[in-house]
Enzyme design. Structure first.
Site, PDB file in Angstrom:
ATOM      1  N   GLU A  18      35.998  14.665  42.067  1.00 13.17           N
ATOM      2  CA  GLU A  18      35.764  15.663  43.119  1.00 13.17           C
ATOM      3  C   GLU A  18      34.452  15.347  43.808  1.00 13.17           C
ATOM      4  O   GLU A  18      33.445  15.094  43.148  1.00 13.17           O
ATOM      5  CB  GLU A  18      35.712  17.054  42.476  1.00 13.17           C
ATOM      6  CG  GLU A  18      35.417  18.151  43.475  1.00 13.17           C
ATOM      7  CD  GLU A  18      35.595  19.538  42.877  1.00 13.17           C
ATOM      8  OE1 GLU A  18      36.610  19.805  42.209  1.00 13.17           O
ATOM      9  OE2 GLU A  18      34.699  20.366  43.103  1.00 13.17           O
ATOM     10  N   THR A  49      35.660  19.234  48.337  1.00 16.46           N
ATOM     11  CA  THR A  49      35.356  20.667  48.348  1.00 16.46           C
ATOM     12  C   THR A  49      35.151  21.151  49.784  1.00 16.46           C
ATOM     13  O   THR A  49      34.887  20.356  50.697  1.00 16.46           O
ATOM     14  CB  THR A  49      34.084  20.977  47.536  1.00 16.46           C
ATOM     15  OG1 THR A  49      32.998  20.268  48.111  1.00 16.46           O
ATOM     16  CG2 THR A  49      34.241  20.568  46.084  1.00 16.46           C
ATOM     17  N   TYR A  50      35.288  22.455  49.954  1.00 16.73           N
ATOM     18  CA  TYR A  50      35.045  23.052  51.264  1.00 16.73           C
ATOM     19  C   TYR A  50      33.925  24.077  51.135  1.00 16.73           C
ATOM     20  O   TYR A  50      33.922  24.881  50.194  1.00 16.73           O
ATOM     21  CB  TYR A  50      36.302  23.753  51.805  1.00 16.73           C
ATOM     22  CG  TYR A  50      36.025  24.309  53.186  1.00 16.73           C
ATOM     23  CD1 TYR A  50      36.174  23.515  54.310  1.00 16.73           C
ATOM     24  CD2 TYR A  50      35.543  25.608  53.342  1.00 16.73           C
ATOM     25  CE1 TYR A  50      35.854  23.989  55.565  1.00 16.73           C
ATOM     26  CE2 TYR A  50      35.222  26.090  54.601  1.00 16.73           C
ATOM     27  CZ  TYR A  50      35.385  25.278  55.710  1.00 16.73           C
ATOM     28  OH  TYR A  50      35.059  25.759  56.950  1.00 16.73           O
ATOM     29  N   ASP A 126      33.502  31.719  47.340  1.00 21.57           N
ATOM     30  CA  ASP A 126      32.497  32.709  46.931  1.00 21.57           C
ATOM     31  C   ASP A 126      31.981  33.464  48.140  1.00 21.57           C
ATOM     32  O   ASP A 126      32.243  33.094  49.275  1.00 21.57           O
ATOM     33  CB  ASP A 126      31.343  31.992  46.214  1.00 21.57           C
ATOM     34  CG  ASP A 126      31.706  31.693  44.767  1.00 21.57           C
ATOM     35  OD1 ASP A 126      32.366  32.548  44.147  1.00 21.57           O
ATOM     36  OD2 ASP A 126      31.351  30.620  44.283  1.00 21.57           O
ATOM     37  N   ALA A 144      42.902  34.178  46.204  1.00 16.41           N
ATOM     38  CA  ALA A 144      43.610  32.891  46.198  1.00 16.41           C
ATOM     39  C   ALA A 144      45.114  33.130  46.162  1.00 16.41           C
ATOM     40  O   ALA A 144      45.895  32.391  46.761  1.00 16.41           O
ATOM     41  CB  ALA A 144      43.159  32.060  44.997  1.00 16.41           C
ATOM     42  N   GLN A 210      37.180  25.462  35.702  1.00 14.91           N
ATOM     43  CA  GLN A 210      35.744  25.446  35.943  1.00 14.91           C
ATOM     44  C   GLN A 210      35.099  24.564  34.869  1.00 14.91           C
ATOM     45  O   GLN A 210      35.667  24.392  33.779  1.00 14.91           O
ATOM     46  CB  GLN A 210      35.209  26.888  35.856  1.00 14.91           C
ATOM     47  CG  GLN A 210      33.738  27.047  36.138  1.00 14.91           C
ATOM     48  CD  GLN A 210      33.348  26.505  37.505  1.00 14.91           C
ATOM     49  OE1 GLN A 210      33.238  25.285  37.662  1.00 14.91           O
ATOM     50  NE2 GLN A 210      33.142  27.384  38.466  1.00 14.91           N
TER      51      GLN A 210
HETATM   52  P1  FAD Z   1      40.800  34.245  42.716  1.00 16.29           P
HETATM   53  O1  FAD Z   1      41.856  33.586  41.914  1.00 16.29           O
HETATM   54  O2  FAD Z   1      41.218  34.961  43.959  1.00 16.29           O
HETATM   55  O3  FAD Z   1      40.011  35.223  41.745  1.00 16.29           O
HETATM   56  C1  FAD Z   1      38.789  35.843  42.147  1.00 16.29           C
HETATM   57  C2  FAD Z   1      38.527  37.041  41.256  1.00 16.29           C
HETATM   58  O4  FAD Z   1      39.445  38.094  41.580  1.00 16.29           O
HETATM   59  C3  FAD Z   1      38.718  36.809  39.773  1.00 16.29           C
HETATM   60  O5  FAD Z   1      37.787  37.625  39.071  1.00 16.29           O
HETATM   61  C4  FAD Z   1      40.144  37.258  39.489  1.00 16.29           C
HETATM   62  O6  FAD Z   1      40.318  37.685  38.139  1.00 16.29           O
HETATM   63  C5  FAD Z   1      40.317  38.388  40.483  1.00 16.29           C
HETATM   64  N1  FAD Z   1      41.649  38.469  41.076  1.00 16.29           N
HETATM   65  C6  FAD Z   1      42.468  37.447  41.400  1.00 16.29           C
HETATM   66  N2  FAD Z   1      43.579  37.910  42.002  1.00 16.29           N
HETATM   67  C7  FAD Z   1      43.460  39.247  42.069  1.00 16.29           C
HETATM   68  C8  FAD Z   1      44.284  40.288  42.601  1.00 16.29           C
HETATM   69  N3  FAD Z   1      45.444  40.011  43.168  1.00 16.29           N
HETATM   70  N4  FAD Z   1      43.848  41.570  42.497  1.00 16.29           N
HETATM   71  C9  FAD Z   1      42.646  41.855  41.929  1.00 16.29           C
HETATM   72  N5  FAD Z   1      41.823  40.905  41.396  1.00 16.29           N
HETATM   73  C10 FAD Z   1      42.220  39.607  41.481  1.00 16.29           C
HETATM   74  N6  FAD Z   1      34.405  27.354  46.013  1.00 16.29           N
HETATM   75  C11 FAD Z   1      34.234  26.953  47.298  1.00 16.29           C
HETATM   76  O7  FAD Z   1      33.681  27.715  48.113  1.00 16.29           O
HETATM   77  N7  FAD Z   1      34.675  25.732  47.729  1.00 16.29           N
HETATM   78  C12 FAD Z   1      35.297  24.870  46.897  1.00 16.29           C
HETATM   79  O8  FAD Z   1      35.679  23.774  47.336  1.00 16.29           O
HETATM   80  C13 FAD Z   1      35.497  25.248  45.527  1.00 16.29           C
HETATM   81  N8  FAD Z   1      36.136  24.439  44.667  1.00 16.29           N
HETATM   82  C14 FAD Z   1      36.383  24.853  43.366  1.00 16.29           C
HETATM   83  C15 FAD Z   1      37.114  24.019  42.509  1.00 16.29           C
HETATM   84  C16 FAD Z   1      37.388  24.410  41.209  1.00 16.29           C
HETATM   85  C17 FAD Z   1      38.213  23.513  40.319  1.00 16.29           C
HETATM   86  C18 FAD Z   1      36.899  25.670  40.735  1.00 16.29           C
HETATM   87  C19 FAD Z   1      37.142  26.091  39.319  1.00 16.29           C
HETATM   88  C20 FAD Z   1      36.183  26.502  41.573  1.00 16.29           C
HETATM   89  C21 FAD Z   1      35.912  26.113  42.917  1.00 16.29           C
HETATM   90  N9  FAD Z   1      35.223  26.932  43.810  1.00 16.29           N
HETATM   91  C22 FAD Z   1      35.029  26.530  45.120  1.00 16.29           C
HETATM   92  C23 FAD Z   1      34.667  28.223  43.367  1.00 16.29           C
HETATM   93  C24 FAD Z   1      35.625  29.405  43.630  1.00 16.29           C
HETATM   94  O9  FAD Z   1      35.851  29.549  45.008  1.00 16.29           O
HETATM   95  C25 FAD Z   1      34.958  30.653  43.067  1.00 16.29           C
HETATM   96  O10 FAD Z   1      34.920  30.589  41.664  1.00 16.29           O
HETATM   97  C26 FAD Z   1      35.515  31.984  43.534  1.00 16.29           C
HETATM   98  O11 FAD Z   1      34.603  33.022  43.142  1.00 16.29           O
HETATM   99  C27 FAD Z   1      36.881  32.364  42.955  1.00 16.29           C
HETATM  100  O12 FAD Z   1      37.864  31.586  43.458  1.00 16.29           O
HETATM  101  P2  FAD Z   1      39.373  31.674  42.854  1.00 16.29           P
HETATM  102  O13 FAD Z   1      40.231  30.839  43.685  1.00 16.29           O
HETATM  103  O14 FAD Z   1      39.330  31.436  41.401  1.00 16.29           O
HETATM  104  O15 FAD Z   1      39.650  33.241  43.162  1.00 16.29           O
END
Ligand code: FAD
Length: 317
Positions: A18, A49-50, A126, A144, A210
């Site tokens: 990555e 990454t974005y 984030d 997501a 993560q």
């Molecule tokens: P989600 O899956 O949406 O979860 C976010 C939070 O909401 C969690 O606490 C979850 O339990 C909760 N949740 C999920 N769905 C629901 C729902 N339907 N109702 C209520 N609560 C819910 N960040 C960047 O900005 N750019 C990147 O390129 C990037 N790459 C990453 C790559 C990897 C492999 C990882 C592990 C993380 C990356 N991140 C990146 C960080 C990520 O964007 C953050 O960790 C962010 O806070 C959560 O993203 P997520 O997709 O896991 O969110």
């Protein structure tokens, strides 16, 4: 090729890397320089990454605050296209909800489909630095999960507006994030896994975790995933400690715990070159155990620095 095709066609442990786009003003050569040394290990894909722009506020003479951008990175779509062209490799752009309307997301997906890029890592992103919690765009995806649903809809030929001309079915393979130590906003791992399962049920094809520094956390996470019916491949994310300041930075930014033994070793180092050696040795041991455990792939968060990752890979393969 799709990430999941590589995983299903291999019996051993694969490698993916990555990279993080450099700040605007730095040329693409800097990215190539960080990838070139790792190509001999045949990574199946390069994730890009974005990052949302970061803003600060300046007080104007009239007392009003003016918002201005302090950090800009080039777009992921352009970088992925350049990587595919240079290395004939599959690139996995990260797509986030933050800062995008659903229509802008659809347009980005149309562009990627046009370029033949059919792997996406779908994330929420984030909050930006001046926000206390994540705020989606008024007409943007909130989680997501919503982004995955939008991509899955397009895979089924369902776009935002029925009137769209040439609305062909896309064929994206969707990766998502998972958190062995739970996502920091989640009250506990069970709740986090409930949402991870919803992401998989909505169409996610695999999970990348993560970073973590204690394999027991990963093994337990994987066990709990299988217990709740998450049956897609789970790829561990590996980060090498390379600076003393990582001891504070990693827990505060990535919410990953540094084991006492690792932090004690880092504390003892006289300079960052010794820290880098500790990081390489720790990650090598972690990866050896993960390979023995039978993980399908090791995903390296290189942060655009290849030296340490190359050393680890040399000891593994
Ligand atoms: P989600 O899956 O949406 O979860 C976010 C939070 O909401 C969690 O606490 C979850 O339990 C909760 N949740 C999920 N769905 C629901 C729902 N339907 N109702 C209520 N609560 C819910 N960040 C960047 O900005 N750019 C990147 O390129 C990037 N790459 C990453 C790559 C990897 C492999 C990882 C592990 C993380 C990356 N991140 C990146 C960080 C990520 O964007 C953050 O960790 C962010 O806070 C959560 O993203 P997520 O997709 O896991 O969110």
């Amino acid at each position: 090729m799709k990430v999941t095709d590589y995983l299903s066609q291999s019996s051993g442990t694969l490698v993916s890397i990555e990279i993080i786009p450099p700040l605007k003003g730095v040329g693409i050569e800097s990215i190539y320089a960080s990838i070139d040394p790792l190509m001999e290990f045949n990574p199946i894909a390069i994730n890009v990454t974005y990052h949302r722009e970061e803003y600060e506020f300046k007080k104007m003479p009239n007392g009003l605050l003016k918002r201005y951008s302090v950090r800009k990175r080039p777009g992921t779509v352009g970088i992925t296209a350049a990587l595919v062209n240079r290395y004939q490799i599959d690139a996995v752009p990260h797509l986030i909800c933050g800062g995008f309307s659903r229509e802008e997301t659809e347009n980005a997906l149309i562009d990627l489909n046009f370029l033949g890029i059919n792997n996406i890592l779908a994330l929420r992103g984030d909050s930006v630095n001046n926000e206390r919690k994540f705020v989606p765009e008024p007409d943007g995806n909130v989680y997501a999960l919503d982004l995955i649903r939008q991509i899955t809809d397009m895979n089924n030929g369902l776009y935002m507006y029925e009137e769209l001309v040439n609305a062909t079915k896309t064929d994206f393979c969707i990766g998502v994030a998972g958190y062995p130590e739970k996502h920091f906003e989640s009250p506990n791992l069970s709740t986090d896994l409930k949402y991870l399962k919803m992401k998989v049920d909505a169409g996610a094809n695999y999970v990348i975790t993560q970073m973590f520094f204690d394999n027991k956390k990963f093994f337990e996470f994987e066990r709990r995933c299988r217990e709740v019916g998450i049956n897609v491949p789970i790829i561990p994310g590996i980060k090498l400690i390379s600076l003393k300041k990582h001891l504070n930075l990693i827990p505060s930014v990535f919410h990953a715990v540094i084991p006492e033994e690792l932090s004690a070793q880092v504390e003892k180092c006289r300079d960052n070159s010794e820290v880098r050696q500790v990081g390489i040795e720790w990650a090598t041991q972690q990866c050896k155990e993960l390979i023995e455990h039978g993980v399908p792939c090791l995903h390296f968060y290189t942060m655009a620095k290849s030296h340490g990752t190359k050393k680890v890979l040399e000891s593994l393969f």
